[in-house]
Design a protein around this motif. Structure first.
Motif, PDB file in Angstrom:
ATOM      1  N   GLU A 235       0.983  -1.212   0.045  1.00 52.65           N
ATOM      2  CA  GLU A 235      -0.023  -0.066  -0.152  1.00 52.65           C
ATOM      3  C   GLU A 235       0.761   1.341  -0.030  1.00 52.65           C
ATOM      4  O   GLU A 235       1.769   1.204   0.886  1.00 52.65           O
TER       5      GLU A 235
ATOM      6  N   ASN B 245      -4.583   4.939  -1.933  1.00 51.94           N
ATOM      7  CA  ASN B 245      -5.736   5.691  -1.362  1.00 51.94           C
ATOM      8  C   ASN B 245      -6.517   6.636  -2.258  1.00 51.94           C
ATOM      9  O   ASN B 245      -5.716   7.525  -2.880  1.00 51.94           O
TER      10      ASN B 245
ATOM     11  N   GLU C 171      -8.082   2.051  -2.856  1.00 55.64           N
ATOM     12  CA  GLU C 171      -8.668   1.890  -1.596  1.00 55.64           C
ATOM     13  C   GLU C 171      -9.604   3.133  -1.481  1.00 55.64           C
ATOM     14  O   GLU C 171      -9.161   4.203  -1.354  1.00 55.64           O
TER      15      GLU C 171
ATOM     16  N   ASP D 228     -11.842   0.535   2.309  1.00 57.70           N
ATOM     17  CA  ASP D 228     -10.822   0.800   3.307  1.00 57.70           C
ATOM     18  C   ASP D 228     -11.451   0.893   4.599  1.00 57.70           C
ATOM     19  O   ASP D 228     -12.787   1.403   4.553  1.00 57.70           O
TER      20      ASP D 228
ATOM     21  N   LYS E 105     -10.976  -4.274   3.758  1.00 61.97           N
ATOM     22  CA  LYS E 105      -9.850  -4.121   4.413  1.00 61.97           C
ATOM     23  C   LYS E 105     -10.556  -3.988   6.050  1.00 61.97           C
ATOM     24  O   LYS E 105     -11.311  -2.797   6.198  1.00 61.97           O
TER      25      LYS E 105
END
Ligand code: C2E
Ligand code: MG
Ligand code: MG
Length: 382
Positions: free
Chosen positions: A156, A216, A248, A278, A299
């Protein structure tokens, strides 16, 4: 009272206030100022603000559509310390921005500490803008581990601000970036840098399946109609295979305007990119909508993982999320895994992947390369 004034060749109306008369003016855009005369203490002004908020809370009927609006209100009281009207307006505005940040439809009264906070934020914004131009915004990478093979499946990308005085974590600058719109260039940079890095690692480490990269997406970015086009351009520029890029999105972004979210997610999905929800479990989710969303993984947020071994309630939530995800064909990544017993339990519950300090915190690209070397030395291609 309205009066007609002559300005050059044109005439215009001007609102003229009588002494001791309250006034309302539009400052610009969607901002209005209310001047209250003869207010003895701030609670009088707060009462007026509450009355305005309760009136605004009633739906307006506009061509048959029910429109509901809210207002954030800042209150500043004139005192001997002010010499100019602009100073009073500035402080009311600072209090209004505090009210906005604290949530919708709130009222805040100015106090002098707000001024120093606002000056600090302004400085942070100026520094961040300059930092962005000077290449101080960089990506750190945290490995995501397969609980089936024990190997690194991907990373990530998490932004860091490298300042002369040290590395600044995102919690200290992402909120300012979000508020000022700087988040968009930051995210664009992050996506491009992360994809370039992924392409390099994919060519160095021929893993099967190939390494992935998660990036993200902020609410502002999600609202940008250019988002899918930008992703496509980055994929084209870097040559990264879309299925190895994972975006995400927090559940609050995904669920707040479900129809629009479904449209945007479908557009991104059409590029072949993967999508994860996320921080799952911490936001607001409509479970009935989840199966319709074209996402690939959930997640689980760190708050549930951190004490799942000792807190029966959180253990149950983790088990439920894993079962829910599997029942609708999604994979699960556990965030914030710090202990071996969490990993053992997650594996027993069928969770596919984990990310956490037990394996590694987010690290620089060089250190992440070191992690890959340790894991895949045998398949390293020079
Ligand atoms: P996130 O996307 O949920 O990222 C995971 C966060 O959890 C990271 O914090 C990571 O360092 C932290 N973390 C991971 N494992 C552990 C653990 O075992 N223990 C603990 N205590 N923490 C762990 P970080 O890097 O500070 O980022 C915080 C949040 O800031 C991210 O949460 C993400 O929402 C946001 N963020 C970071 N970089 C970006 C970016 O480039 N763009 C956007 N839009 N948001 C970003
Ligand atoms: Mg994330
Ligand atoms: Mg998270």
């Amino acid at each position: 009272m309205r009066r007609l004034h002559r300005w050059g060749d044109s005439w215009e109306f001007q609102l003229v206030r009588k002494p001791l008369e309250d006034g309302l003016a539009r400052v610009g855009g969607d901002e209005f100022t209310v001047l209250l005369e003869d207010v003895r203490n701030p609670s009088d002004a707060i009462r007026v603000a509450q009355r305005m908020q309760s009136k605004l809370a009633l739906p307006f009927d506009i061509r048959g559509q029910q429109i509901v609006i809210t207002a954030s209100i800042g209150v500043a009281s004139s005192g001997t310390s002010y010499s100019m009207a602009e100073e009073l307006l500035r402080d009311a505005e600072i209090a209004m921005y505090r009210a906005k940040r604290a949530g919708k439809a709130r009222c805040e009264v100015f106090d002098p500490t707000m001024h120093s906070t606002a000056v600090g934020r302004l400085k942070l914004e100026t520094d961040l803008r300059r930092g962005l131009e000077n290449g101080e915004l960089i990506a750190y990478y945290q490995p995501i581990i397969s609980l089936i093979t024990g190997n690194i499946t991907g990373f990530e990308a998490l932004s860091r601000w490298r300042r002369p005085e040290g590395i600044v974590p995102p919690a200290e600058f992402i909120p300012v970036a979000d508020e000022t719109g700087l988040i968009q260039p930051i995210n664009r940079l992050m996506m491009r840098e992360a994809c370039h890095q992924l392409r390099t690692w994919q060519s160095q480490f021929r893993c099967d399946p190939p390494l992935t990269m998660s990036v993200n997406v902020s609410p502002r970015q999600f609202a940008d109609p250019e988002l899918s086009n930008e992703i496509w351009l980055v994929l084209k520029e870097t040559g990264v295979s879309p299925s190895t890029l994972n975006l995400e999105i927090t559940e609050t972004i995904a669920m707040s305007d479900a129809d629009r979210a479904l449209f945007v997610l479908s557009e991104i999905k059409a590029l072949g990119v993967c999508l994860s929800v996320d921080d799952f479990g911490t936001g607001y989710s409509s479970l009935s909508r989840l199966p319709r969303f074209p996402v690939d993984a959930l997640k689980i947020d760190r708050v549930f993982i951190s004490d799942m071994s000792t807190n029966r309630g959180n253990h149950e939530i983790v088990r439920l999320i894993i079962n829910l995800a599997h029942n609708i064909g999604l994979k699960v990544v556990a965030e914030g895994t710090e202990k071996e017993d969490q990993i053992n339990e997650l594996r027993r519950l069928g969770c596919e992947m984990a990310q956490g300090f037990l394996y590694s915190p987010p690290v620089s690209a060089e250190a992440a390369f070191g992690l890959l070397m340790r894991n895949y030395e045998g398949s390293f291609a020079t």
